[in-house]
Write a protein that holds these residues in place. Structure first.
Motif, PDB file in Angstrom:
ATOM      1  N   LYS A   6      -6.906 -29.083   8.704  1.00  0.00           N
ATOM      2  CA  LYS A   6      -7.737 -28.108   7.995  1.00  0.00           C
ATOM      3  C   LYS A   6      -9.085 -27.942   8.687  1.00  0.00           C
ATOM      4  O   LYS A   6      -9.612 -26.831   8.791  1.00  0.00           O
ATOM      5  N   LYS A   9      -8.561 -25.964  11.857  1.00  0.00           N
ATOM      6  CA  LYS A   9      -8.338 -24.555  11.502  1.00  0.00           C
ATOM      7  C   LYS A   9      -9.664 -23.879  11.156  1.00  0.00           C
ATOM      8  O   LYS A   9      -9.938 -22.758  11.598  1.00  0.00           O
ATOM      9  N   ARG A  10     -10.473 -24.566  10.382  1.00  0.00           N
ATOM     10  CA  ARG A  10     -11.759 -23.993   9.970  1.00  0.00           C
ATOM     11  C   ARG A  10     -12.631 -23.664  11.182  1.00  0.00           C
ATOM     12  O   ARG A  10     -13.191 -22.572  11.292  1.00  0.00           O
ATOM     13  N   ARG A  12     -11.620 -23.376  14.341  1.00  0.00           N
ATOM     14  CA  ARG A  12     -10.910 -22.392  15.175  1.00  0.00           C
ATOM     15  C   ARG A  12     -11.171 -20.985  14.661  1.00  0.00           C
ATOM     16  O   ARG A  12     -11.514 -20.082  15.442  1.00  0.00           O
ATOM     17  N   GLU A  13     -11.035 -20.787  13.369  1.00  0.00           N
ATOM     18  CA  GLU A  13     -11.246 -19.457  12.785  1.00  0.00           C
ATOM     19  C   GLU A  13     -12.709 -19.036  12.895  1.00  0.00           C
ATOM     20  O   GLU A  13     -13.009 -17.878  13.175  1.00  0.00           O
ATOM     21  N   GLN A  19      -4.331 -19.674  17.118  1.00  0.00           N
ATOM     22  CA  GLN A  19      -3.565 -20.923  17.127  1.00  0.00           C
ATOM     23  C   GLN A  19      -2.997 -21.170  18.520  1.00  0.00           C
ATOM     24  O   GLN A  19      -2.953 -22.304  18.985  1.00  0.00           O
ATOM     25  N   SER A  34       1.020 -24.952  14.399  1.00  0.00           N
ATOM     26  CA  SER A  34       0.820 -24.361  13.076  1.00  0.00           C
ATOM     27  C   SER A  34       1.053 -25.409  11.991  1.00  0.00           C
ATOM     28  O   SER A  34       0.333 -25.450  10.984  1.00  0.00           O
ATOM     29  N   GLU A  37      -2.019 -27.580  11.337  1.00  0.00           N
ATOM     30  CA  GLU A  37      -3.035 -26.991  10.463  1.00  0.00           C
ATOM     31  C   GLU A  37      -2.646 -27.048   8.987  1.00  0.00           C
ATOM     32  O   GLU A  37      -3.512 -27.085   8.129  1.00  0.00           O
ATOM     33  N   THR A  38      -1.356 -27.065   8.715  1.00  0.00           N
ATOM     34  CA  THR A  38      -0.913 -27.154   7.315  1.00  0.00           C
ATOM     35  C   THR A  38      -0.776 -28.603   6.845  1.00  0.00           C
ATOM     36  O   THR A  38      -0.494 -28.853   5.676  1.00  0.00           O
TER      37      THR A  38
END
Length: 122
Positions: A6, A9-10, A12-13, A19, A34, A37-38
């Protein structure tokens, strides 16, 4: 280590990265990444290290991400002490490059001062 996905992902975004770009960095298929990230897949310590370095943070900061994501640092608006502290945080090779650049500028200044002094005395 589920929350690390998480956190990655945060960041990265926030940086506008895909991804795929992170998956390529750690030599992992995008679909497997992927799942990181989950929280369905874990990363090796080596992969976490690569990602942290890529983001310009430590592994600890990546794992324990709280608050604001580090932003770009502008050294010019810092005091001299803060500038030196920031340079000290660099990798040894990067520090060496900074000091070589400073040495070059100082040498150029000394030559310029020398020539100006000697030309003025003619």
């Amino acid at each position: 280590m589920q929350h690390i996905g998480k956190n990655i992902k945060r960041i990265r975004e926030e940086k506008g990265l895909t991804q795929q770009s992170i998956a390529d960095l750690i030599a992992m298929h995008r679909s497997n990444y992927s799942r990181v990230e989950t929280g369905d897949r874990e990363l090796s310590l080596e992969a976490v290290g690569k990602i942290a370095k890529y983001f310009g943070i430590t592994i600890d900061q990546l794992v324990n991400l709280e608050g604001e994501i580090p932003q770009e640092i502008t050294i010019e608006d810092k005091s001299l002490i803060e500038q030196v502290k920031l340079i000290q945080e660099l990798e040894p090779e990067e520090k060496s490059m900074v000091f070589k650049m400073v040495d070059t500028f100082l040498t150029q200044k000394k030559f310029k001062d020398f020539f100006q002094k000697n030309v003025a005395s003619l």
